[in-house]
Design an enzyme around this catalytic site. Structure first.
Site, PDB file in Angstrom:
ATOM      1  N   ASN A 117      17.686  15.980 -97.751  1.00 38.18           N
ATOM      2  CA  ASN A 117      16.373  16.480 -98.825  1.00 38.18           C
ATOM      3  C   ASN A 117      16.790  15.515 -99.619  1.00 38.18           C
ATOM      4  OD1 ASN A 117      14.663  18.030 -99.655  1.00 38.18           O
ATOM      5  ND2 ASN A 117      15.239  18.514-100.852  1.00 38.18           N
ATOM      6  N   GLY A 118      17.688  14.587 -99.787  1.00 38.02           N
ATOM      7  CA  GLY A 118      17.874  13.164-100.702  1.00 38.02           C
ATOM      8  C   GLY A 118      16.825  12.879-101.276  1.00 38.02           C
ATOM      9  N   GLY A 119      15.457  12.154-100.475  1.00 36.40           N
ATOM     10  CA  GLY A 119      14.716  11.509-101.665  1.00 36.40           C
ATOM     11  C   GLY A 119      13.879  11.681-103.292  1.00 36.40           C
ATOM     12  N   LYS A 130      11.007  14.474-103.843  1.00 38.16           N
ATOM     13  CA  LYS A 130       9.904  14.103-102.879  1.00 38.16           C
ATOM     14  C   LYS A 130       9.395  15.071-102.409  1.00 38.16           C
ATOM     15  CE  LYS A 130       8.251  11.029 -99.565  1.00 38.16           C
ATOM     16  NZ  LYS A 130       8.948  10.236 -97.932  1.00 38.16           N
ATOM     17  N   GLN A 193      25.449  16.076-100.834  1.00 38.61           N
ATOM     18  CA  GLN A 193      25.600  15.088-100.064  1.00 38.61           C
ATOM     19  C   GLN A 193      26.710  13.975-100.795  1.00 38.61           C
ATOM     20  OE1 GLN A 193      22.764  11.721 -99.070  1.00 38.61           O
ATOM     21  NE2 GLN A 193      21.741  12.872 -99.065  1.00 38.61           N
ATOM     22  N   GLY A 222      22.631   9.682 -97.581  1.00 39.12           N
ATOM     23  CA  GLY A 222      21.208  10.297 -97.005  1.00 39.12           C
ATOM     24  C   GLY A 222      21.925  10.234 -95.232  1.00 39.12           C
ATOM     25  N   ASN A 251      14.245  14.937 -91.346  1.00 36.08           N
ATOM     26  CA  ASN A 251      13.686  14.627 -92.661  1.00 36.08           C
ATOM     27  C   ASN A 251      13.083  15.564 -93.640  1.00 36.08           C
ATOM     28  OD1 ASN A 251      15.628  12.575 -93.071  1.00 36.08           O
ATOM     29  ND2 ASN A 251      13.820  11.285 -92.526  1.00 36.08           N
ATOM     30  N   ASP A 253      10.806  14.112 -95.308  1.00 39.33           N
ATOM     31  CA  ASP A 253       9.671  14.853 -95.084  1.00 39.33           C
ATOM     32  C   ASP A 253       8.421  13.910 -94.594  1.00 39.33           C
ATOM     33  OD1 ASP A 253      10.377  11.612 -95.151  1.00 39.33           O
ATOM     34  OD2 ASP A 253      10.303  10.764 -95.878  1.00 39.33           O
ATOM     35  N   LYS A 370       5.557   8.446 -96.215  1.00 41.40           N
ATOM     36  CA  LYS A 370       6.072   7.155 -96.654  1.00 41.40           C
ATOM     37  C   LYS A 370       5.408   6.457 -97.939  1.00 41.40           C
ATOM     38  CE  LYS A 370       9.954   7.529 -94.033  1.00 41.40           C
ATOM     39  NZ  LYS A 370      11.597   8.688 -94.467  1.00 41.40           N
TER      40      LYS A 370
END
Length: 498
Positions: A117-119, A130, A193, A222, A251, A253, A370
């Site tokens: 969940n780092g994006g 995101k 992270q 990631g 991921n 997403d 994406k």
């Protein structure tokens, strides 16, 4: 502790723990320069919070080990021999249809779910996490995940916890968002992270000069940091202490990545320590990593490993028919045992685990968002929701979903929302391409193949209630809809019909 003592401490530990033989690396000078720079970064992390210093020190040691390994492998030119690469054997990739029926839903008590969940979703014009984007029926990625797992827990009377691996970009956002789930039948754990320095391509030296340097000079690794972060955060030990044996990773997403009891049962029956979900490759997936047989063992082959003269072979669907979805199932005890030697990329670690193999899953388990083209598909009437899970509309005649290509005017989420008064009905759509300055009204229906092209300096408005079936629209066009929902057109520049 003084800055010099901190730096000396880092240098001493690195010399003791690095297994890289710099005599064999032509880039040993770069490693020494990097070590000095990293030591300086650690020295700038002086803070009253000793714990924060220790965490940063650990991150920099991990980064330096990664960097030195990169230098050593580059110097040794450890290229794959292309002629030794084979398609996976039958027992290395198991078809989903061959998986066993779940025997006992209490096996779910041995499972935990982790979402990467780092994006930030910067490619879609977002600035926050995101996973906070509303994707379906006013629900976000996180809302859907929470609803899925809560339904799983309440229906089966089990305790499957949700683990969120955040980054320095999303951690604060995530902590704020999950407060609203406090009363749900679900335990949520978050951990951050690592934060690694970006490096200059020419000098191979780090961009940041201080530990508190601008965010743009750092990056979250990631999947590349998954195992390392699980270990150093204490989450791996916490899960084992709770009696958890298996971890499902995906991921945040990927809306198709839901808990599947058939895969879990298969993992238990086969005593597999690592499973990777793969799915059949299409033209849109040609750059995705694939599973291969290399000298009798299963490996993940990424495009970055492929010699330039074989890139087209790698993209071919003939030889490499599947690709990695980044849905992974991992035995936690095996992970604890092997975590020291693991590759940085989570999927690449497959070669280190016993009975590791791929599962060829249906495409519905790979539904990433994406781009705004992906978002239009998810928001449309192609899908409905059942307990947070996407379900394809039973009125859709084909199992495949439409191909949607939205141009640059729709690239950012703000533009996307402005250009659709309401998401069109696309249950009978095969292909949609939209380019240029185009706006959609309410209750628009698209069928077959629809291509809408507004040339530069021109605009097309598709009005409320319009039905477009096998149409090519181009130019600067206003459309007027009759009472009978059929439409006539008033040309300002040009109109073409397929």
């Amino acid at each position: 502790m003084s800055s010099s003592l901190r730096a000396d401490s880092f240098n001493a530990r690195v010399r003791g723990t690095s297994h890289i033989d710099f005599k064999t690396a032509t880039t040993g000078v770069a490693a020494k320069a990097m070590r000095n720079e990293i030591s300086h970064l650690v020295a700038t992390s002086m803070t009253p919070a000793r714990r924060r210093y220790a965490a940063f020190d650990t991150e920099m040691q991990s980064f330096f080990y990664l960097f030195t390994r990169y230098l050593a492998e580059r110097a040794k030119s450890k290229d794959l021999h292309w002629d030794r690469i084979k398609s996976p054997a039958e027992d290395q990739v198991v078809p989903y249809a061959n998986l066993p029926t779940p025997k006992d839903n209490k096996n779910l008590n041995k499972l935990a779910v982790l979402k990467v969940n780092g994006g930030l979703g910067t490619s879609m014009g977002m600035t926050g996490a995101k996973s906070a984007l509303e994707v379906k029926d006013d629900m976000t990625f996180l809302d859907l995940t929470v609803r899925q797992i809560e339904h799983l827990n309440t229906t089966n009377r089990v305790d499957v916890p949700l683990i969120l691996m955040t980054s320095f970009n999303t951690h604060e956002d995530t902590l704020r968002i999950i407060k609203k789930y406090a009363n749900q039948q679900l335990r949520i754990t978050t951990f951050n992270q690592s934060r690694y320095p970006r490096i200059y391509k020419e000098s191979l030296l780090p961009c940041p000069k201080r530990a508190d340097d601008d965010k743009k000079n750092w990056y979250p690794p990631g999947h590349g940091d998954l195992f390392n972060a699980l270990l150093h955060s204490g989450v791996l030990d916490q899960l084992l202490a709770e009696g958890k044996e298996y971890l499902f990773v995906s991921n945040s997403d990927n809306l198709g990545a839901v808990v599947d009891e058939h895969i879990l049962q298969h993992m238990i029956d086969r005593q597999a320590e690592f499973l990777m979900e793969v799915t059949d490759k299409t033209k849109a997936d040609v750059k995705g990593g694939t599973l291969i047989d290399y000298e009798g063992s299963i490996r993940l082959l990424e495009i970055a490993q492929v010699p330039s003269e074989h890139v087209e072979d790698f993209k071919s669907v003939r030889k490499f028919k599947i690709f990695n979805t980044n849905n992974l199932w991992i035995n936690l005890k095996a992970l604890k045992r092997a975590v020291i030697q693991l590759e940085t990329a989570a999927g690449a670690a497959i070669k280190h685990f016993k009975n590791a193999h791929g599962i060829n899953v249906p495409r519905k388990r790979f539904l990433p968002v994406k781009s705004c083209s992906d978002l239009l598909l998810i928001k449309s009437d192609i899908y409905s929701l059942s307990h947070g899970q996407l379900v394809i509309n039973e009125n859709r005649m084909f199992e495949t979903t439409p191909v949607i290509k939205l141009g640059d005017h729709f690239k950012k989420i703000q533009q996307f929302q402005k250009r659709f008064k309401k998401i069109p009905k696309i249950i009978e759509l095969d292909h949609l391409t939209v380019t240029g300055d185009v706006y959609f009204g309410r209750n628009v229906t698209l069928r077959g193949t629809v291509i809408v092209v507004a040339n530069e300096g021109q605009r097309i408005d598709i009005p409320d209630g319009c039905i477009l079936e096998n149409r090519l629209l181009s130019g600067n066009l206003n459309m007027i809809v009759s009472v009978a929902s059929e439409f006539t057109t008033r040309f300002l520049t040009s109109f073409q019909e397929l």
